[in-house]
Design a protein around this motif. Structure first.
Motif, short mmCIF file in Angstrom:
data_model
loop_
_atom_site.label_atom_id
_atom_site.label_comp_id
_atom_site.label_asym_id
_atom_site.label_seq_id
_atom_site.Cartn_x
_atom_site.Cartn_y
_atom_site.Cartn_z
N PRO A 199 30.78 40.62 40.38
CA PRO A 199 31.91 40.21 41.23
C PRO A 199 31.71 38.88 41.95
CG PRO A 199 30.62 41.91 42.32
CD PRO A 199 30.07 41.79 40.93
N MET A 200 30.48 38.35 41.99
CA MET A 200 30.26 37.07 42.64
C MET A 200 30.59 35.90 41.73
SD MET A 200 26.81 37.97 44.86
CE MET A 200 26.99 36.56 45.96
N ASP A 265 41.62 42.06 58.53
CA ASP A 265 42.14 41.03 57.62
C ASP A 265 41.12 39.91 57.42
OD1 ASP A 265 44.51 42.31 57.13
OD2 ASP A 265 45.67 41.15 58.58
N ARG A 266 40.45 39.51 58.51
CA ARG A 266 39.46 38.43 58.37
C ARG A 266 38.26 38.87 57.54
NH1 ARG A 266 41.12 37.60 63.74
NH2 ARG A 266 39.35 38.80 64.56
N LEU A 267 37.82 40.12 57.73
CA LEU A 267 36.71 40.61 56.94
C LEU A 267 37.09 40.71 55.47
CD1 LEU A 267 33.87 41.72 56.62
CD2 LEU A 267 34.71 43.96 57.39
N ARG A 268 38.30 41.18 55.19
CA ARG A 268 38.76 41.25 53.80
C ARG A 268 38.80 39.85 53.17
NH1 ARG A 268 43.57 45.85 54.63
NH2 ARG A 268 42.23 47.63 54.12
N ALA A 269 39.28 38.87 53.93
CA ALA A 269 39.34 37.50 53.41
C ALA A 269 37.94 36.94 53.17
CB ALA A 269 40.12 36.61 54.37
N ALA A 274 33.52 35.68 49.24
CA ALA A 274 32.16 35.91 48.74
C ALA A 274 32.15 36.51 47.34
CB ALA A 274 31.41 36.84 49.71
N PHE A 275 33.24 37.20 46.98
CA PHE A 275 33.31 37.88 45.68
C PHE A 275 34.58 37.46 44.95
CE2 PHE A 275 30.84 40.68 48.50
CZ PHE A 275 29.68 40.81 47.75
N PRO A 276 34.62 36.23 44.45
CA PRO A 276 35.83 35.75 43.77
C PRO A 276 36.16 36.53 42.50
CG PRO A 276 34.01 34.23 43.42
CD PRO A 276 33.55 35.21 44.46
#
Length: 354
Positions: A199-200, A265-269, A274-276
């Motif tokens: 996932p990275m 929301d900020r943590l999800r973003a 970090a995991f594009p």
């Protein structure tokens, strides 16, 4: 020190009475501290969640969460657009069930992921026992906010689940989540329906159509753990305010939350950055699942009304109650949608009192 260690300390007989007194005092002191630690819940409760009061109350080791339940519930901030949109979405979800009942086709599609649905005792299947073939080890990984820090919150959630179960048909197949597994899903790095072994990296190593996915390598898992920990260390603990209790048309009973702090929301973003290559299927609401109806028979109008009434009654009791998680879990899930599996605690770096 364990109880056995304490007993050994008390039984030891040094040649000096002074040393006996010292050993006895140390043993009793350690036993008392152990009992206090075992009896204390993994959360701190306060009438008003001020920073000053939490700084005094939170122990040095990060607790799972701070829950603010006694006293007056917090008023929801109607001026916050994100919170307002979520609250409106939750109201639509509740109305959809009240108007139309269950999405029986959607429930039917979920049944193969559970054992013993037809017998009325459903239980989620392990990923190594999935209907289309076993998933690779560590195929499903996610970040969640646990709600296990409050015995009162867990008790209330369990009680409302029992109340809803009581008004469903006696023959309905219903799976109830365990109290210890109550959580808010933040982010999937790899989902059972969209597996991402890398996932990275862009694309996440997703398999080509018709091909089986590979499992993540040990190096990938180590890198993912470090990246999740880094994201959590930058996060502010969210202030989750309970908006309502909802029976969704999917048959899932939910606690649904708003977050005036915006931290979720900020943590999800941050995790998405970090995991594009993480899976595209991600949670967009803030919810905790309590039970799931797996019978594909539509409910009668009377049954729908009873379930709706129970949800509204519990919403009136719980709306505005606050939970402030201080850690996240990075979970390597082994059983469908239960966060059963390996769990690593990831402290949220701006936790009050750290």
């Amino acid at each position: 020190m364990s109880t056995a260690d304490v007993g050994s300390a008390l039984a030891f007989r040094p040649p000096s009475s002074t040393l006996v007194a010292l050993a006895l005092g140390a043993g009793i002191g350690a036993w008392w501290l152990l009992q206090r630690q075992e009896q204390r819940p993994w959360g701190v409760w306060s009438r008003s969640p001020s920073a000053a009061s939490l700084q005094q109350a939170v122990p040095a080791a990060p607790s799972t969460s701070v829950h603010v339940v006694p006293g007056q519930p917090e008023q929801q901030d109607s001026k916050d657009p994100a919170c307002h949109r979520l609250s409106e979405q939750y109201a639509r979800m509740a109305q959809q069930f009240a108007d139309s009942g269950l999405d029986t086709a959607g429930i039917r599609a979920m049944q193969p992921l559970f054992h013993s649905v037809q017998e009325g005792t459903p239980w989620p299947k392990r990923y190594d026992d999935f209907p289309d073939g076993p998933l690779p080890p560590s195929a499903v990984r996610l970040v969640v906010l646990p709600l296990d820090g409050s015995p009162a919150l867990a008790a209330a959630a369990s009680a409302l689940a029992r109340d809803v179960r009581a008004v469903l048909p006696a023959t309905a197949a219903v799976f109830c989540n365990a109290r210890a597994n109550y959580h808010v899903t933040v982010f999937h790095t790899s989902h059972p329906s969209d597996q991402r072994p890398e996932p990275m990296s862009q694309g996440g190593g997703a398999p080509a159509a018709g091909c089986a996915a590979a499992g993540p390598s040990a190096d990938t898992l180590r890198a993912e753990e470090v990246a999740v920990a880094a994201c959590c260390s930058r996060a502010q603990p969210p202030r989750l305010v309970l908006d309502r209790v909802v029976m969704a048309s999917s048959g899932t009973l939910l606690l649904v939350w708003i977050d005036p702090s915006g931290s979720v929301d900020r943590l999800r973003a941050d995790l998405r950055g970090a995991f594009p290559g993480a899976c595209t299927k991600q949670a967009t609401i803030i919810h905790s699942s309590l039970l799931r109806v797996l019978s594909d028979d539509q409910l009668s109008e009377e049954e729908i009304r009873k379930v709706t009434d129970v949800c509204e009654a519990w919403t009136a009791k719980l709306r505005g109650r606050v939970s402030v998680p201080l850690v996240a879990w990075w979970v390597t899930e082994t059983e469908f949608s239960t966060v059963v599996g390996g769990r690593l605690q990831m402290p949220l770096g701006r936790s009050i009192g750290r």
